[in-house]
Design an enzyme around this catalytic site. Structure first.
Site, PDB file in Angstrom:
ATOM      1  CG  PHE A   1      -6.336  19.855  24.451  1.00 50.70           C
ATOM      2  CD1 PHE A   1      -5.216  20.382  23.814  1.00 50.70           C
ATOM      3  CD2 PHE A   1      -6.130  19.044  25.568  1.00 50.70           C
ATOM      4  CE1 PHE A   1      -3.930  20.100  24.269  1.00 50.70           C
ATOM      5  CE2 PHE A   1      -4.854  18.761  26.024  1.00 50.70           C
ATOM      6  CZ  PHE A   1      -3.759  19.290  25.375  1.00 50.70           C
TER       7      PHE A   1
ATOM      8  CE  LYS B   1     -17.593  17.302  25.143  1.00 53.86           C
ATOM      9  NZ  LYS B   1     -16.448  18.199  25.452  1.00 53.86           N
TER      10      LYS B   1
ATOM     11  CD  GLU C   1     -14.189  21.168  28.082  1.00 51.65           C
ATOM     12  OE1 GLU C   1     -14.051  20.361  27.132  1.00 51.65           O
ATOM     13  OE2 GLU C   1     -14.271  20.804  29.274  1.00 51.65           O
TER      14      GLU C   1
ATOM     15  CB  SER D   1      -7.037  11.821  29.988  1.00 54.66           C
ATOM     16  OG  SER D   1      -8.303  12.079  30.551  1.00 54.66           O
TER      17      SER D   1
ATOM     18  CB  CYS E   1      -2.298  10.244  22.115  1.00 57.07           C
ATOM     19  SG  CYS E   1      -2.659   9.873  20.411  1.00 57.07           S
TER      20      CYS E   1
ATOM     21  CD  GLU F   1      -1.092  11.072  28.348  1.00 59.60           C
ATOM     22  OE1 GLU F   1      -2.156  11.172  28.986  1.00 59.60           O
ATOM     23  OE2 GLU F   1      -1.054  10.885  27.113  1.00 59.60           O
TER      24      GLU F   1
HETATM   25  P1  NAD Z   1      -9.637  14.824  28.506  1.00 61.97           P
HETATM   26  O1  NAD Z   1      -9.815  13.409  28.888  1.00 61.97           O
HETATM   27  O2  NAD Z   1      -9.468  15.829  29.574  1.00 61.97           O
HETATM   28  O3  NAD Z   1     -10.884  15.332  27.618  1.00 61.97           O
HETATM   29  C1  NAD Z   1     -11.367  14.585  26.541  1.00 61.97           C
HETATM   30  C2  NAD Z   1     -12.857  14.855  26.392  1.00 61.97           C
HETATM   31  O4  NAD Z   1     -13.533  14.433  27.584  1.00 61.97           O
HETATM   32  C3  NAD Z   1     -13.192  16.315  26.183  1.00 61.97           C
HETATM   33  O5  NAD Z   1     -14.190  16.423  25.196  1.00 61.97           O
HETATM   34  C4  NAD Z   1     -13.680  16.776  27.546  1.00 61.97           C
HETATM   35  O6  NAD Z   1     -14.655  17.775  27.468  1.00 61.97           O
HETATM   36  C5  NAD Z   1     -14.275  15.516  28.139  1.00 61.97           C
HETATM   37  N1  NAD Z   1     -14.130  15.457  29.596  1.00 61.97           N
HETATM   38  C6  NAD Z   1     -13.134  16.012  30.350  1.00 61.97           C
HETATM   39  N2  NAD Z   1     -13.336  15.743  31.656  1.00 61.97           N
HETATM   40  C7  NAD Z   1     -14.464  15.000  31.737  1.00 61.97           C
HETATM   41  C8  NAD Z   1     -15.175  14.410  32.826  1.00 61.97           C
HETATM   42  N3  NAD Z   1     -14.750  14.526  34.094  1.00 61.97           N
HETATM   43  N4  NAD Z   1     -16.284  13.698  32.554  1.00 61.97           N
HETATM   44  C9  NAD Z   1     -16.717  13.549  31.279  1.00 61.97           C
HETATM   45  N5  NAD Z   1     -16.074  14.101  30.213  1.00 61.97           N
HETATM   46  C10 NAD Z   1     -14.962  14.810  30.434  1.00 61.97           C
HETATM   47  O7  NAD Z   1      -8.396  14.872  27.473  1.00 61.97           O
HETATM   48  P2  NAD Z   1      -7.711  16.148  26.855  1.00 61.97           P
HETATM   49  O8  NAD Z   1      -6.887  16.799  27.911  1.00 61.97           O
HETATM   50  O9  NAD Z   1      -8.664  16.952  26.088  1.00 61.97           O
HETATM   51  O10 NAD Z   1      -6.738  15.448  25.785  1.00 61.97           O
HETATM   52  C11 NAD Z   1      -5.479  14.936  26.118  1.00 61.97           C
HETATM   53  C12 NAD Z   1      -5.550  13.466  26.425  1.00 61.97           C
HETATM   54  O11 NAD Z   1      -6.070  12.759  25.300  1.00 61.97           O
HETATM   55  C13 NAD Z   1      -4.185  12.841  26.671  1.00 61.97           C
HETATM   56  O12 NAD Z   1      -4.294  11.928  27.731  1.00 61.97           O
HETATM   57  C14 NAD Z   1      -3.871  12.117  25.374  1.00 61.97           C
HETATM   58  O13 NAD Z   1      -2.983  11.027  25.476  1.00 61.97           O
HETATM   59  C15 NAD Z   1      -5.226  11.653  24.989  1.00 61.97           C
HETATM   60  N6  NAD Z   1      -5.302  11.358  23.570  1.00 61.97           N
HETATM   61  C16 NAD Z   1      -5.360  10.053  23.201  1.00 61.97           C
HETATM   62  C17 NAD Z   1      -5.390   9.731  21.868  1.00 61.97           C
HETATM   63  C18 NAD Z   1      -5.454   8.301  21.442  1.00 61.97           C
HETATM   64  O14 NAD Z   1      -5.711   8.086  20.280  1.00 61.97           O
HETATM   65  N7  NAD Z   1      -5.256   7.335  22.297  1.00 61.97           N
HETATM   66  C19 NAD Z   1      -5.386  10.734  20.897  1.00 61.97           C
HETATM   67  C20 NAD Z   1      -5.353  12.066  21.303  1.00 61.97           C
HETATM   68  C21 NAD Z   1      -5.316  12.364  22.661  1.00 61.97           C
END
Ligand code: NAD
Length: 496
Positions: free
Chosen positions: A149, A173, A176, A226, A281, A381
């Site tokens: 997000f 994808k 959401e 994450s 991140c 985090e």
């Molecule tokens: P998230 O892991 O909750 O979601 C990321 C994606 O995974 C979304 O598209 C979501 O729909 C999907 N998803 C969520 N739960 C899922 C599940 N149980 N099974 C399968 N898919 C699932 O992350 P977020 O909250 O959207 O974003 C924040 C996180 O992203 C933080 O941990 C941040 O550090 C990380 N991030 C990392 C970088 C990097 O380059 N390393 C960059 C941006 C964000």
């Protein structure tokens, strides 16, 4: 309530799974949209559209692809304010920050404009008598990107620019939680001349992610999110035979040495810790104060906090907006109590900021001092506007803490000593290192990626490693012999 649909085969496609999710304006706390949540059948439809488009797109000349990417660049440049407004309305970040996000994403489109050079292969003449060898890189086919997000415009651009320029067709994808930016990008790409089916968007949640990981047509998956989900995507995607790069979470340290300019360091800590409400991140979440500078540095950070204006992202005076959801805001705030209960000092409590009392998902800037590495506020985090100060005696201790941390995304050192800075870049275990630069996000012609639990897979994202990820190598050994020299020879091919 307005629905946010999928984009398949060059047009909007309303979802038919019967499932939707709410999308909020984080500044007001009001639900503004419903987003379709795809079924696995809808993912299959997108995969089919992408597969149909692949042969034509793959055969499209490099000059034509470059031409289209130049056009995408122009359109996005013109329409940057619109995209920034969409980002702000669903993510909450302030408009200037959203515009910066679009700009940094756009750099990946600019990089992809050079695709003709990026795909240049090698050639070796006369490796054996009359034999030449050359190397080429070819696209994989249908590839997918799953995005978080916190950068709804930039992270998709990290992925699709290289993927599509290399000749693949793509399924995005998006998160959401703030899905509208994906459809804006789809329209821009279509207007620029990307053929139908080359870029598709599937809105959804875990169901869509699992369908992507299982679908046999999809050859590679790029993921950013994450750490637990990154690990899941890597394990399931690779088990299904896909190429996967999965970037995870972070806990980025900013080490301040006693010789640093403390005003500059405090400015950097506030900018990098609280920018985008800490939902980056690459945000600094731990300031490591080395030697006897702790009191002075904490005072300097603390005195800057009341000057940061927190408000709706659309308020031109606001410098920091709300968090993404109410639940996330409450979870972030809970680390203040847990930190205090475990022995830290709350220097600034963002719950006391008047904005935190409204309907929006706001939390003010928060500062914890005397944090140690066993506390939850250090280990987790937090992903919010909570900065933790850890005090250590020596440089070696500061580096050891970073190296022992399970994450290894970004790290920064503030010092005036070039020798120590050089030693630091040699010693430190993190993928992206800043020297007097608090958020060292690589430019688009390098590649982005952390170490340890911040990245699963071998390839970093975008830049040269992105081109590598979205292509596979082929080596051609060719011979145009004199027929008079032809004979049967069962030995292993020799070069001399
Ligand atoms: P998230 O892991 O909750 O979601 C990321 C994606 O995974 C979304 O598209 C979501 O729909 C999907 N998803 C969520 N739960 C899922 C599940 N149980 N099974 C399968 N898919 C699932 O992350 P977020 O909250 O959207 O974003 C924040 C996180 O992203 C933080 O941990 C941040 O550090 C990380 N991030 C990392 C970088 C990097 O380059 N390393 C960059 C941006 C964000």
């Amino acid at each position: 309530m307005e629905r946010i649909n999928h984009w398949i085969g060059g047009k909007l496609v309303p979802g038919n799974s019967g499932r939707t999710g709410p999308v909020f304006d984080p500044a007001t706390g009001e639900q503004t949209h419903e987003v379709d949540l795809a079924s696995s059948e809808e993912v299959a439809t997108a995969a089919e559209a992408a597969l149909d488009a692949f042969p034509g797109w793959r055969a499209t000349s490099l000059s034509r692809r470059a031409e289209i990417f130049f056009r995408i660049r122009e359109l996005l440049e013109q329409r940057k304010p619109e995209l920034a407004r969409i980002v702000t309305s669903q993510h909450g970040k302030v408009l200037a920050d959203a515009s910066g996000e679009v700009q940094r994403g756009l750099e990946n489109v600019e990089f992809a404009c050079g695709i003709a050079n990026l795909l240049q292969g090698g050639f070796s003449e006369q490796v054996a008598t009359g034999v030449d060898v050359y190397s080429i890189r070819q696209p994989l086919g249908v590839v997918a990107g799953i995005t978080p997000f916190n950068f709804p415009a930039m992270v998709p651009m990290w992925m699709f620019a290289n993927a599509i320029a290399c000749g693949n067709t793509f399924i995005l994808k998006p998160s959401e939680k703030d899905p509208s930016a994906s459809l804006f990008l789809a329209e821009v790409l279509a207007d620029a001349g990307i053929p139908d089916g080359v870029f598709n968007v599937i809105q959804g949640d875990k169901v869509a992610v699992d369908a992507i990981l299982e679908h046999p047509t999809i050859r590679a998956v790029s993921f950013v999110g994450s750490t637990p989900i990154a690990r899941y995507v890597y394990e399931h995607g690779t088990a299904a035979g896909k190429r996967v790069q999965a970037l995870g979470g972070a806990k980025n340290h900013m080490i301040v040495l006693p010789d640093a300019d403390l005003d500059m360091a405090a400015d950097a800590a506030v900018s990098a810790g609280y920018g985008s409400a800490g939902e980056r991140c690459m945000a600094v979440s731990v300031v490591t104060a080395v030697g006897d500078i702790g009191d002075e540095l904490v005072a300097k950070i603390s005195e800057r906090i009341p000057n940061v204006h927190v408000g709706a992202g659309t308020d031109p005076d606001a410098e920091m907006g709300p968090l993404i959801t109410r639940e996330h805001r409450d979870k972030v705030a809970s680390y203040l109590d847990s930190g205090r209960d475990q022995g830290a000092t709350i220097v600034r409590d963002g719950r006391e900021d008047p904005v935190a009392g409204g309907d929006g998902f706001f939390l003010g800037l928060s500062l914890l001092d005397h944090v140690t590495t066993v506390m939850d506020c250090y280990r987790d985090e937090i992903f919010g506007p909570v900065l933790a100060v850890v005090r250590v005696d020596t440089y070696d201790e500061a580096v050891r803490i970073v190296n022992e941390n399970p994450y290894g995304n970004g790290v920064a050192l503030f010092t005036r000593d070039g020798g120590v800075a050089r030693r630091f870049q040699f010693d430190v275990e993190a993928g992206m290192v800043g020297v007097n630069v608090p958020i060292p996000v690589p430019v688009a012609y390098y590649s982005f990626g952390g170490w340890k639990s911040s990245l699963f897979g071998d390839t970093h994202m975008y830049g040269p490693e992105g081109v590598r990820f979205y292509t596979r190598g082929k080596i051609v050994t060719s011979r145009w012999p004199d027929p008079a020299t032809s004979k049967v020879d069962l030995g292993f091919p020799r070069t001399r």
